[in-house]
Design an enzyme around this catalytic site. Sequence first.
Site, PDB file in Angstrom:
ATOM      1  N   ASN A  81       6.427 -10.035 -12.106  1.00  0.00           N
ATOM      2  CA  ASN A  81       6.315 -10.393 -10.707  1.00  0.00           C
ATOM      3  C   ASN A  81       7.427 -11.361 -10.332  1.00  0.00           C
ATOM      4  O   ASN A  81       7.562 -12.426 -10.938  1.00  0.00           O
ATOM      5  CB  ASN A  81       4.981 -11.075 -10.418  1.00  0.00           C
ATOM      6  CG  ASN A  81       4.916 -11.499  -8.963  1.00  0.00           C
ATOM      7  OD1 ASN A  81       4.830 -10.661  -8.075  1.00  0.00           O
ATOM      8  ND2 ASN A  81       5.022 -12.787  -8.703  1.00  0.00           N
ATOM      9  N   TYR A  96       8.240 -11.746   2.598  1.00  0.00           N
ATOM     10  CA  TYR A  96       7.534 -12.665   3.498  1.00  0.00           C
ATOM     11  C   TYR A  96       8.321 -13.038   4.747  1.00  0.00           C
ATOM     12  O   TYR A  96       7.762 -13.228   5.806  1.00  0.00           O
ATOM     13  CB  TYR A  96       7.170 -13.959   2.761  1.00  0.00           C
ATOM     14  CG  TYR A  96       6.151 -13.770   1.671  1.00  0.00           C
ATOM     15  CD1 TYR A  96       4.792 -13.822   1.948  1.00  0.00           C
ATOM     16  CD2 TYR A  96       6.538 -13.522   0.352  1.00  0.00           C
ATOM     17  CE1 TYR A  96       3.840 -13.638   0.960  1.00  0.00           C
ATOM     18  CE2 TYR A  96       5.603 -13.343  -0.647  1.00  0.00           C
ATOM     19  CZ  TYR A  96       4.253 -13.396  -0.345  1.00  0.00           C
ATOM     20  OH  TYR A  96       3.325 -13.207  -1.327  1.00  0.00           O
ATOM     21  N   THR A 123       4.114  -4.915  -2.745  1.00  0.00           N
ATOM     22  CA  THR A 123       3.201  -5.567  -3.681  1.00  0.00           C
ATOM     23  C   THR A 123       2.771  -6.956  -3.215  1.00  0.00           C
ATOM     24  O   THR A 123       1.887  -7.557  -3.807  1.00  0.00           O
ATOM     25  CB  THR A 123       3.858  -5.667  -5.064  1.00  0.00           C
ATOM     26  OG1 THR A 123       5.233  -6.028  -4.888  1.00  0.00           O
ATOM     27  CG2 THR A 123       3.787  -4.347  -5.806  1.00  0.00           C
ATOM     28  N   GLU A 124       3.435  -7.473  -2.185  1.00  0.00           N
ATOM     29  CA  GLU A 124       3.053  -8.776  -1.623  1.00  0.00           C
ATOM     30  C   GLU A 124       3.561  -8.858  -0.201  1.00  0.00           C
ATOM     31  O   GLU A 124       4.734  -8.573   0.060  1.00  0.00           O
ATOM     32  CB  GLU A 124       3.727  -9.939  -2.375  1.00  0.00           C
ATOM     33  CG  GLU A 124       3.073 -10.331  -3.648  1.00  0.00           C
ATOM     34  CD  GLU A 124       3.746 -11.544  -4.280  1.00  0.00           C
ATOM     35  OE1 GLU A 124       4.160 -12.471  -3.547  1.00  0.00           O
ATOM     36  OE2 GLU A 124       3.840 -11.560  -5.514  1.00  0.00           O
ATOM     37  N   ASN A 125       2.691  -9.277   0.704  1.00  0.00           N
ATOM     38  CA  ASN A 125       3.119  -9.616   2.062  1.00  0.00           C
ATOM     39  C   ASN A 125       1.963 -10.363   2.712  1.00  0.00           C
ATOM     40  O   ASN A 125       0.814  -9.942   2.629  1.00  0.00           O
ATOM     41  CB  ASN A 125       3.449  -8.338   2.864  1.00  0.00           C
ATOM     42  CG  ASN A 125       3.807  -8.637   4.313  1.00  0.00           C
ATOM     43  OD1 ASN A 125       3.127  -8.208   5.250  1.00  0.00           O
ATOM     44  ND2 ASN A 125       4.874  -9.369   4.516  1.00  0.00           N
TER      45      ASN A 125
END
EC number: 3.2.1.21
Length: 588
Positions: free
Chosen positions: A207, A351, A417-419
Amino acid sequence: MIWRQRPLRTVHLLALALCVSAGGDFDWTKQEKTSFYYGTFPTGFSWGVGSSAYQTEGAWNTDGKGMSIWDVFAHKKGKISSNETGDSSCEGYYKFKDDINLMKEMKLNHYRFSISWPRILPSGSKSKNKREHINEKGIRYYNDLINMLLDNKITPVVTLYHWDLPQVLQEKHGGWQNASMVSYFNDFASLCFERFGNRVKHWITFNNPWSIAVEGYETGEHAPGLKLRGSGAYKAAHHIIKAHAKVWHTYDTKWRSKQKGLIGISLTADWGEPVDVSNQRDIEAAERYIHFYLGWFASPLFHGDYPQVMKEYIGRKSGQQGLGASRLPVFSPQEKSYIRGTVDFLGLGHYTTRYVTQKNYPSGFGDSYFADRDLAELVDPQWPDPGSEWLYSVPWGFRRLLNFVKTQYGNPMMYVTENGVSEKRLCTDLCDDWRMQYLREYINEMLKAVKDGVNVKGYTAWSLLDSFEWDEGFSERFGLYFVDFSNKNKPRYPKASVQFYKRIISSNGFPNQREVESWKRKAVETCSSSNQLLAAGQSGDAEGCVWFVADPLIGHMEMVTEIVVPTVCTLCILLSAVFFMFLLRRRL
Ligand SMILES: *[C@@H]1O[C@H](CO)[C@@H](O)[C@H](O)[C@H]1NC(C)=O
Ligand SMILES: *[C@@H]1O[C@H](CO)[C@@H](O)[C@H](O)[C@H]1NC(C)=O
């Protein structure tokens, strides 16, 4: 903003002509900031939430778990905001069944979590040595978690390394500074394939390796807290890339035919937008920003080597500093072909966005990853800044990043995978308007990217729960669920965004204006009653509603002048030109 609106067409054409040479097919001058797009995602699009072991599990010294670099780092005074630790955090180790029920209620398709390496290999490795053993209790925890997810039709997406290296490996070998990590990580990953791979089909090796390298080994803000400026991060990244490739090959040759899963990596990157798209130097600076961020890892994995611009800049600066070799390590030809093509899917964490402009750092500045890039990062003070200081909401940057990946790396299969977004208050109002707004706009830009032809297969909101936010401790809350950390039982309370996200999921997008506009209203109806529950449930010494008084304007004043002054000058020149042309035409 005025300077972003279309100036004279000649300037536009000029910029277009110039940027043809600026690498890739990505069109820097094409700035589509269209209005909200009503429509849905392709059938089968996967919706999920994410978490990581150290941020949520707690149980740091329970059931035979070994220590990780984060256990040790957080226990040192002065490293984490308010000297907080992840010792108990959300107690996810004990409460995972409750949490899966929350996911089931949201009708999620997948859950992204990470396996704590020292929880299953307390001393990092598993040789014959008696003290180097497999911790079966740790294995059982992940088995139970995976089985219950599958029972509820939620696909597990498993990260192998979310920053919690066994402390033993840091102490004995220097962690990611040491090439021996490659085989240790491969052993750990093999154990995971062996024990969980019959049920887990989506693996993420690392990650956000950018953060591991830069914050762990360059600035020291994260564990292991080393400040090896100008070289530590490059070396760590070099070993991480090799470790990723090794694990991909291990899976490919030993497990894939039986287990039929996929191996990816999760890279996190901000978007970098040229301050002035008619300025070739700004375009190049923005491109450099992205190559030093995303390309550093993506380029070896997709093309076999570091981005040319990194090799050039770091090489030249190392030369100026009188070093015999570049501070950026070199891959051998064999390594290049071994590393190229080792991603079945690309995980992307995103982000926020920065404006970028060219800025020379004098060679006397000293070794630094940041100085190597020769650029300045700027923000627009009008961008919403609801949470973490670095996190400005700039939805259009997401679509541009996704399109950049498409053109630069051959449109790989991608999972976001991320937000997500945080709030910077200790006492949360569960009616989190700003998060609903953020999710609505970012997911909509992702939808536009899908319409652009970007191959995104799923989206993971960060995060399910408020949790230990690394060096910020518990002061920044990214959760869809609020966690009352002052209460020993760590109860979870839904924020309004839970309802909002649930509606996006059940509609697989944004069906029509009337419906989407009603979502927020309906979500807010539920949160005021949750607010009362929370107030009633909080223990006597609860913090009360303390608002952090942030200083977005003052802190960024310098950056703002850097944008505004040149902009005003450019505008003046443009206006004079228009006026002049006007005069000329009247004369004719
Ligand atoms: C953290 O610990 C250090 C050392 O004991 C102390 O000086 C500091 O005040 C602590 N900070 C907070 C916010 O408690
Ligand atoms: C790597 O670790 C080994 C011990 O396994 C040690 O001998 C060696 O010096 C380390 N290398 C670096 C560069 O730290």
